[in-house]
Design an enzyme around this catalytic site. Structure first.
Site, PDB file in Angstrom:
ATOM      1  N   HIS A 110      72.457  58.713  -7.048  1.00 56.71           N
ATOM      2  CA  HIS A 110      71.336  57.955  -7.592  1.00 56.71           C
ATOM      3  C   HIS A 110      69.991  58.466  -7.085  1.00 56.71           C
ATOM      4  O   HIS A 110      68.960  58.226  -7.732  1.00 56.71           O
ATOM      5  CB  HIS A 110      71.506  56.464  -7.281  1.00 56.71           C
ATOM      6  CG  HIS A 110      72.500  55.803  -8.170  1.00 56.71           C
ATOM      7  ND1 HIS A 110      72.213  54.660  -8.898  1.00 56.71           N
ATOM      8  CD2 HIS A 110      73.777  56.127  -8.478  1.00 56.71           C
ATOM      9  CE1 HIS A 110      73.280  54.313  -9.599  1.00 56.71           C
ATOM     10  NE2 HIS A 110      74.241  55.191  -9.351  1.00 56.71           N
ATOM     11  N   HIS A 140      84.176  59.543  -8.680  1.00 58.24           N
ATOM     12  CA  HIS A 140      84.616  58.169  -8.974  1.00 58.24           C
ATOM     13  C   HIS A 140      86.042  57.902  -8.515  1.00 58.24           C
ATOM     14  O   HIS A 140      86.529  56.779  -8.660  1.00 58.24           O
ATOM     15  CB  HIS A 140      84.489  57.883 -10.473  1.00 58.24           C
ATOM     16  CG  HIS A 140      83.086  57.643 -10.916  1.00 58.24           C
ATOM     17  ND1 HIS A 140      82.719  57.460 -12.235  1.00 58.24           N
ATOM     18  CD2 HIS A 140      81.932  57.551 -10.192  1.00 58.24           C
ATOM     19  CE1 HIS A 140      81.407  57.265 -12.304  1.00 58.24           C
ATOM     20  NE2 HIS A 140      80.911  57.324 -11.081  1.00 58.24           N
TER      21      HIS A 140
END
Length: 325
Positions: free
Chosen positions: A118, A239
């Site tokens: 991010h 992930h």
């Protein structure tokens, strides 16, 4: 001084260390580089203490362990370091890694790795904006960054300890922490170069890839950031950590790709429909992405190698560097 090449390597190595002892390391002429972090989070330390006997006593062993790694790590010729600077850079990296390991656990690994994506994921090639610059410190209230305050907080604590000996940017802390999170959970060891500068302002909004994008939209988004389809698929393997339903949440492996091929969200068996994000599921419906998914599902070593290279590229994207790095 003797050369460090040839048959006289051991002798000249000792001379090299004596020439640049820990207690005469370069003084830091710049202030705290963590300008993107609010002042209350910054250390006021601006130089290395000459009286830090504990650091001096352990410096040689640390330098000995990192000497060969530092000189064998490939760097562009324009940023290759001299002997003294390479010693200091390796020593600084070990210091950052040690403090991060004190606050990092497997249960926190997914959040820390998400923090990397991010912060760095705002990069755009066209205007060279965003990227790995620590600006996430100003962006925690954005909806897409929900839940990252805890992850940043533990790195702030580690940074305070590092800053007492050697000021470091928050961008460097995040980049190294992500690599440590991957390694801690069984993934590849990823070398991270230090020297990033922190941004003093937040990055523009709306630059992160949206979770609802289809494969075509994802590929276009990553292309604007300088990443190929193969790198998109490799980075998506992050992930495998966390609560998205891809195997063990604290083990970094290639389970992500194996689960994608099974398409459990098509099953009517309860919560299996909740596995992954819409953007994860979209990858399997694209032929180019599916080709890489299949390769990584069959070959974990290949995934590890490609993830390592893509991660290094990610944490260098958009970074601004100190002149001496």
């Amino acid at each position: 001084m003797s050369s460090i090449t040839g048959f006289n390597f051991n002798l000249s190595f000792r001379h090299l260390y004596i020439q640049f002892p820990a207690q005469s390391r370069r003084k830091i002429e710049y202030g705290c580089t963590c300008t993107a972090v609010r002042p209350v989070l910054c250390s006021t330390s601006s130089s290395v203490s000459h009286s830090d006997e504990n650091h001096v006593s352990t410096s040689y062993s640390r330098r000995l362990m990192t000497f060969m790694i530092t000189f064998l790590l490939p760097l562009p010729k324009s940023i290759q370091l001299s002997g003294a600077d390479a010693y200091a850079a390796a020593d600084d990296l070990v210091l950052v890694q040690e403090e991060i390991r004190k606050v990092l656990s497997k249960s926190k690994a997914a959040g820390v790795l998400r923090l990397v994506f991010h912060d760095a994921g705002t990069y755009e090639m066209d205007d060279d904006s965003g990227g790995m610059n620590g600006s996430i410190s100003f962006e925690l209230d954005r909806p897409e960054n929900k839940g990252l305050k805890k992850s940043l907080k533990i790195l702030v604590e580690a940074k305070k300890m590092v800053d007492e000996k050697q000021p470091v940017s928050m961008a460097d802390m995040i980049a190294v922490a992500g690599a440590e999170a991957v390694s801690l959970c069984g993934g590849p060891k990823i070398p991270v170069r230090l020297g990033r500068l922190d941004s003093m302002v937040p990055d523009p909004e709306g630059k992160l890839p949206e979770e609802t994008l289809d494969a075509s939209g994802l590929k276009q988004s990553f292309q604007r950031k300088g990443f190929s389809t193969q790198e998109l698929v490799a980075l998506s393997g992050a992930h495998t950590l966390g609560s998205k339903g891809f195997g063990n949440p604290v083990i970094f492996n290639n389970a992500y790709y194996k689960v994608l091929l099974e398409k459990p969200w098509l099953s009517s068996a309860g919560m299996t429909s909740m596995v992954g994000l819409p953007s994860d599921r979209a990858l399997v419906d694209d032929d180019e992405c599916l080709r890489w998914i299949s390769k990584y599902a069959d070959d974990q070593d290949l995934f590890f190698e490609d993830f390592k290279n893509a991660y290094i590229k990610l944490v260098n994207s958009g970074a601004k560097w100190r002149r001496d790095s």
